[in-house]
Design a protein around this motif. Structure first.
Motif, PDB file in Angstrom:
ATOM      1  N   LEU A  93       0.902  -1.137  -0.051  1.00 60.06           N
ATOM      2  CA  LEU A  93       0.145   0.103  -0.254  1.00 60.06           C
ATOM      3  C   LEU A  93       0.821   1.430  -0.104  1.00 60.06           C
ATOM      4  CD1 LEU A  93      -2.857   1.183   0.291  1.00 60.06           C
ATOM      5  CD2 LEU A  93      -2.756   1.011   2.802  1.00 60.06           C
ATOM      6  N   GLY A  94       2.172   1.082   0.592  1.00 59.58           N
ATOM      7  CA  GLY A  94       2.941   2.361   0.688  1.00 59.58           C
ATOM      8  C   GLY A  94       2.419   3.711   1.533  1.00 59.58           C
ATOM      9  N   VAL A  95       3.002   4.523   1.174  1.00 63.29           N
ATOM     10  CA  VAL A  95       2.888   6.204   1.297  1.00 63.29           C
ATOM     11  C   VAL A  95       2.711   6.998  -0.054  1.00 63.29           C
ATOM     12  CG1 VAL A  95       3.211   8.237   2.528  1.00 63.29           C
ATOM     13  CG2 VAL A  95       3.506   5.873   3.711  1.00 63.29           C
ATOM     14  N   PHE A 117      -9.397  23.261   7.474  1.00 62.31           N
ATOM     15  CA  PHE A 117      -8.128  22.626   6.643  1.00 62.31           C
ATOM     16  C   PHE A 117      -8.567  21.313   5.861  1.00 62.31           C
ATOM     17  CE2 PHE A 117      -5.904  25.261   9.983  1.00 62.31           C
ATOM     18  CZ  PHE A 117      -5.495  26.228   8.955  1.00 62.31           C
ATOM     19  N   ASP A 118      -8.883  21.598   4.760  1.00 57.86           N
ATOM     20  CA  ASP A 118      -9.479  20.536   4.128  1.00 57.86           C
ATOM     21  C   ASP A 118      -8.081  19.955   3.027  1.00 57.86           C
ATOM     22  OD1 ASP A 118     -10.603  18.184   2.734  1.00 57.86           O
ATOM     23  OD2 ASP A 118     -12.166  19.407   1.695  1.00 57.86           O
ATOM     24  N   PHE A 119      -7.071  19.402   3.621  1.00 60.31           N
ATOM     25  CA  PHE A 119      -5.991  19.218   2.567  1.00 60.31           C
ATOM     26  C   PHE A 119      -6.037  17.693   2.134  1.00 60.31           C
ATOM     27  CE2 PHE A 119      -5.083  17.057   6.637  1.00 60.31           C
ATOM     28  CZ  PHE A 119      -4.269  16.009   6.201  1.00 60.31           C
ATOM     29  N   LEU A 120      -6.874  16.870   2.264  1.00 62.63           N
ATOM     30  CA  LEU A 120      -6.893  15.563   1.668  1.00 62.63           C
ATOM     31  C   LEU A 120      -7.777  15.390   0.319  1.00 62.63           C
ATOM     32  CD1 LEU A 120      -7.603  13.019   4.671  1.00 62.63           C
ATOM     33  CD2 LEU A 120      -5.382  13.520   3.441  1.00 62.63           C
ATOM     34  N   THR A 121      -7.194  14.856  -0.778  1.00 66.53           N
ATOM     35  CA  THR A 121      -7.843  14.832  -1.824  1.00 66.53           C
ATOM     36  C   THR A 121      -8.741  13.723  -1.960  1.00 66.53           C
ATOM     37  OG1 THR A 121      -6.088  13.710  -2.989  1.00 66.53           O
ATOM     38  CG2 THR A 121      -6.076  16.297  -3.011  1.00 66.53           C
ATOM     39  N   GLU A 122      -9.422  13.297  -3.017  1.00 61.62           N
ATOM     40  CA  GLU A 122     -10.215  12.289  -2.972  1.00 61.62           C
ATOM     41  C   GLU A 122      -9.400  10.735  -2.862  1.00 61.62           C
ATOM     42  OE1 GLU A 122     -14.233  10.516  -3.130  1.00 61.62           O
ATOM     43  OE2 GLU A 122     -13.597  12.338  -2.974  1.00 61.62           O
ATOM     44  N   ASP A 271     -16.355   5.047   2.822  1.00 62.63           N
ATOM     45  CA  ASP A 271     -16.617   4.833   1.217  1.00 62.63           C
ATOM     46  C   ASP A 271     -17.846   5.925   1.066  1.00 62.63           C
ATOM     47  OD1 ASP A 271     -15.021   2.846   0.539  1.00 62.63           O
ATOM     48  OD2 ASP A 271     -16.650   1.323   1.023  1.00 62.63           O
ATOM     49  N   LYS A 272     -18.365   6.392   2.086  1.00 67.53           N
ATOM     50  CA  LYS A 272     -19.465   7.533   2.074  1.00 67.53           C
ATOM     51  C   LYS A 272     -18.702   8.839   2.004  1.00 67.53           C
ATOM     52  CE  LYS A 272     -23.398   9.542   4.614  1.00 67.53           C
ATOM     53  NZ  LYS A 272     -24.024   9.455   5.657  1.00 67.53           N
ATOM     54  N   LEU A 273     -17.669   9.171   2.785  1.00 66.60           N
ATOM     55  CA  LEU A 273     -16.999  10.261   2.758  1.00 66.60           C
ATOM     56  C   LEU A 273     -15.864  10.319   1.590  1.00 66.60           C
ATOM     57  CD1 LEU A 273     -15.881  10.869   6.511  1.00 66.60           C
ATOM     58  CD2 LEU A 273     -17.891  11.827   5.172  1.00 66.60           C
ATOM     59  N   GLY A 274     -15.290   9.293   1.044  1.00 64.55           N
ATOM     60  CA  GLY A 274     -14.462   9.525  -0.005  1.00 64.55           C
ATOM     61  C   GLY A 274     -12.943   9.510   0.265  1.00 64.55           C
ATOM     62  N   ALA A 300      -7.454  -2.472  -2.165  1.00 69.28           N
ATOM     63  CA  ALA A 300      -8.379  -2.853  -3.195  1.00 69.28           C
ATOM     64  C   ALA A 300      -9.319  -1.657  -3.424  1.00 69.28           C
ATOM     65  CB  ALA A 300      -9.138  -4.028  -2.533  1.00 69.28           C
ATOM     66  N   GLY A 301      -9.630  -0.785  -2.524  1.00 68.27           N
ATOM     67  CA  GLY A 301     -10.385   0.176  -2.973  1.00 68.27           C
ATOM     68  C   GLY A 301      -9.966   1.450  -3.549  1.00 68.27           C
ATOM     69  N   GLY A 302      -8.868   1.272  -3.768  1.00 66.26           N
ATOM     70  CA  GLY A 302      -8.065   2.514  -4.507  1.00 66.26           C
ATOM     71  C   GLY A 302      -7.547   3.583  -3.313  1.00 66.26           C
ATOM     72  N   TYR A 303      -7.501   3.606  -2.215  1.00 72.19           N
ATOM     73  CA  TYR A 303      -7.300   4.469  -1.209  1.00 72.19           C
ATOM     74  C   TYR A 303      -5.683   4.723  -1.008  1.00 72.19           C
ATOM     75  CZ  TYR A 303     -12.146   4.636   0.029  1.00 72.19           C
ATOM     76  OH  TYR A 303     -13.669   4.912   0.043  1.00 72.19           O
ATOM     77  N   LYS A 304      -5.153   5.739  -0.882  1.00 73.00           N
ATOM     78  CA  LYS A 304      -3.881   6.105  -0.662  1.00 73.00           C
ATOM     79  C   LYS A 304      -3.606   6.788   0.684  1.00 73.00           C
ATOM     80  CE  LYS A 304      -3.528   6.829  -5.693  1.00 73.00           C
ATOM     81  NZ  LYS A 304      -3.065   7.976  -6.675  1.00 73.00           N
ATOM     82  N   ILE A 305      -2.409   6.275   1.238  1.00 77.25           N
ATOM     83  CA  ILE A 305      -2.106   6.988   2.574  1.00 77.25           C
ATOM     84  C   ILE A 305      -1.136   7.805   2.444  1.00 77.25           C
ATOM     85  CG2 ILE A 305      -0.869   6.056   4.869  1.00 77.25           C
ATOM     86  CD1 ILE A 305      -3.440   4.484   4.143  1.00 77.25           C
TER      87      ILE A 305
END
Length: 349
Positions: A93-95, A117-122, A271-274, A300-305
């Motif tokens: 998964l990595g960073v 501060f909304d710094f996270l992207t989808e 999954d609701k928030l993204g 698997a869901g395409g999320y990134k850390i």
């Protein structure tokens, strides 16, 4: 005369036969001995990596494995252990990125309480863990993160840090960010909690984490039970400490929070928030059990850390450092206030 010639001829034949037989005997022994020697040399180093791998499963720091490698007469066989630290998992998964936080003025993160501060992207998430360090549970979390070559943010309780400083040092050694979570995990909004008592809880916790780490922690703080004391919120503005709430609460501390339940709670909300900051507890046993499967679901869901680091560390207050030393009955006279790097240095390894 004829008998003499016959006797001489027989002697010559016998000598030839004996020489040929001796040559054949020693040649055959040499041929048999050579493969045995090669096989033994090829086979001798093999047990070493197996032992190191078993030790790696128990101890999360690499220092123990490094010493046998340096002392071994043939270091080559232990080299495969080293890439494990960098990332041996090609599908990890990595960073995805590291963000540096300027904590001037005490910014807040986590939309449950702070909206600025909304710094996270989808599809970006931050993994955070509260209440450690704790035996078995924290190492289980560390192993799950290491297996996926990813990083988290740990909010340590001061008392727990003094109980198990070696575990907290492993958290830092593996490249995770270490913040604080009060001295004793008390509700800073409690009815009997005065402003001074709340300040003492905060600052003693910071000093305890510094004592355990041997280094200043990040100026990152999470309020126990997410109970934000207004006076301390203002105080953090003067101390330049960032405050953390959450976007996704795993509720892994609740009764009945099985590993499966923890995973479903996190993924349903995420999954609701993204995207979002995920709150978990390395103090809880089921969190460490759930984490490998949860990280697999995130991948698997395409999320990134995203890893969060501070621009500058948090400086402790001397009066709380001294108070902690007195409470722990640690001598404070002499040169104990010097940083460890000025006292102990590795000159050969």
């Amino acid at each position: 005369m004829r008998n003499a010639l016959g006797l001489m001829l027989a002697s010559v034949v016998a000598a030839v036969v004996i020489a040929a037989g001796g040559w054949f005997y020693y040649s055959a022994r040499a041929d048999q001995g050579a493969p045995k020697t090669v096989a033994a040399r090829a086979g001798d180093p093999l047990p070493a990596p197996a032992k190191l791998a078993a030790r790696d499963d128990v101890e999360t720091t690499a220092t123990v494995a490094a010493k046998p490698a340096a002392a071994a007469p043939a270091p080559a066989p232990v080299m495969p252990v080293q890439p494990k630290q960098a990332c041996a998992n090609p599908n990890a998964l990595g960073v995805s990125r590291v963000v540096e936080i300027d904590t001037t003025g005490g910014p807040g993160f986590g939309f449950d309480h702070f909206k600025q501060f909304d710094f996270l992207t989808e599809k970006e998430v931050v993994l955070t863990f509260d209440d450690g360090p704790w035996p078995v549970n924290t190492p289980a979390v560390l192993k799950a993160l290491a297996d996926e070559c990813t990083k988290g943010l740990f909010f340590s309780v001061g008392k727990h840090a003094t109980y198990h400083p070696e575990i907290l040092r492993q958290v830092l050694a593996q490249g995770h960010t270490v913040g604080t979570h009060t001295w004793s995990h008390v509700n800073l909004n409690g009815k009997k909690m005065t402003e001074q008592m709340a300040k003492d809880e905060v600052e003693k916790g910071v000093s305890a984490v510094k004592f355990a780490l041997g280094a200043n922690p990040a100026p990152f703080f999470r309020f126990p039970q997410l109970q934000h004391n207004p006076a301390i919120v203002s105080y953090f503005g003067t101390r330049n400490v960032a405050m953390f709430s959450t976007d996704v609460d795993s509720f892994d501390f609740r009764k009945g929070a099985t590993p499966e339940k923890i995973i479903e709670t996190v993924m349903t909300r995420l999954d609701k928030l993204g995207k979002g900051i995920i709150l978990m507890h390395d103090f809880q046993k089921n969190t460490g059990i759930a984490l490998p499967a949860l990280l697999a679901r995130l991948k698997a869901g395409g999320y990134k850390i995203v890893q969060m680091k501070a621009k500058t560390p948090l400086q402790t207050l001397p009066e709380y450092d001294d108070a902690l030393m007195k409470d722990m009955k640690v001598p404070t006279a002499g040169t104990n206030t010097r940083p460890i790097g000025s006292v102990v240095q590795t000159v050969s390894q």
